[in-house]
Design an enzyme around this catalytic site. Sequence first.
Site: not given
Ligand code: NAD
Ligand code: TYD
Length: 354
Positions: A259, A134-136, A63, A215, A294, A160-161, A217, A164
């Site tokens: 979306n 993230t860009d968020e 962890d 679903p 949102h 979340y954002s 949103y 981050k």
């Molecule tokens: P994910 O949720 O798929 O994976 C997260 C991983 O972190 C998992 O393997 C989980 O087990 C591990 N984890 C969570 N809490 C932990 C802890 N306390 N200790 C050790 N490990 C832990 O996430 P992802 O989508 O692969 O995103 C990875 C990174 O990239 C994140 O930091 C996220 O903010 C960033 N990011 C994601 C996206 C996206 O579109 N998915 C875009 C931009 C940035």
């Molecule tokens: P998501 O994949 O959760 O990424 P993020 O919220 O980080 O952008 O969602 C992408 C977009 O899709 C976001 O505008 C929320 C929308 N969304 C839906 O409309 N329905 C869904 O069931 C989910 C999971 C997301």
Amino acid sequence: MQKKRHLLITGGAGFIGSHVVRLFVNKYPDYEIINLDKLTYAGNLANLKDIESRPNYRFEKCDICDFDAVCNIFRKYDIDGVIHLAAESHVDRSIKDPFTFAKTNVLGTLSMLQAAKTYWNNDWEGKLFYHISTDEVYGALEFDGSMFTEQTKYNPHSPYSASKASSDHFVRAFHDTYGMPTIVTNCSNNYGPYQFPEKLIPLFINNIRHHKPLPVYGKGENVRDWLFVEDHAKAIDTIFHNGKIAETYNIGGFNEWKNIDLIKVIIKTVDKLLGNPEGTSLDLITYVTDRSGHDLRYAIDATKLKNELGWEPSLQFEEGIEKTVQWYLDNQEWLDNITSGEYEKYYDEMYNQR
Ligand code: NAD
Ligand code: TYD
């Protein structure tokens, strides 16, 4: 020949992390790659089956909030570089449970930074702490053609954002206060194989296959910029090796989609690959209550990365989405293993609340 590195990748069992681990293990056989992951619901070692027995790969279940355990891993492997991806990553979960996000994303990142600082002991030569964000964190844009640049002020809206954004500030503070060599990158929405099916694209592919409602949103008018995950991993490789210390780089796909338009592309692609007549699954679209707070639109300007380090997305969206849909259709067992049991209960509960 590349200098031997002892590289700690956190969150390597997750979606993006597994692609980063795979790329580094394959591309740098002389590096020692240590994947540190707690294996939360989002972590899955099945994502790394193809590289798990490689001699330059190690896995440590840990962890990031456990400071002593992280320190031990730094010592055990003589870590000189960190790519920090471990985080809680789903906005909807952060709305339900913000504490877990503050704990993992903020305190966990602080624990990683403090462990690096302790082990490196002010000897910064050849070290790097690279934080994936993230860009968020930049908030939301209007439909006015504007984009997030590296100068855009942080204005996060979701728990979340916000978590981050806070972790990004801590990383920069460790550079400014202690001189730790750090880099932060802010990337747009990723898509591709191994994404946990609570996120839009894999969730919808899986639901279409099982004739379950999709679903949407609100009115489906929110806009996101989508990048194929392997292109993100390649950007991380470029930046890890050639990025400038203390810099921020935006990473994006120059690929904005409303979306509802994206959802129609997913439906069309799944129907085509399943051999269904075009339009078969359109009636699965179900408009549901919007996500609270949102963000309307994200759009990332990745010009700095392109101009300074020569990275740009390699895959056209049409190709990327077809590859992605095909992967989920071919890997039903992977999906079934994570969508059964606890996750199924969680999803049904979330869906029924809308
Ligand atoms: P994910 O949720 O798929 O994976 C997260 C991983 O972190 C998992 O393997 C989980 O087990 C591990 N984890 C969570 N809490 C932990 C802890 N306390 N200790 C050790 N490990 C832990 O996430 P992802 O989508 O692969 O995103 C990875 C990174 O990239 C994140 O930091 C996220 O903010 C960033 N990011 C994601 C996206 C996206 O579109 N998915 C875009 C931009 C940035
Ligand atoms: P998501 O994949 O959760 O990424 P993020 O919220 O980080 O952008 O969602 C992408 C977009 O899709 C976001 O505008 C929320 C929308 N969304 C839906 O409309 N329905 C869904 O069931 C989910 C999971 C997301």
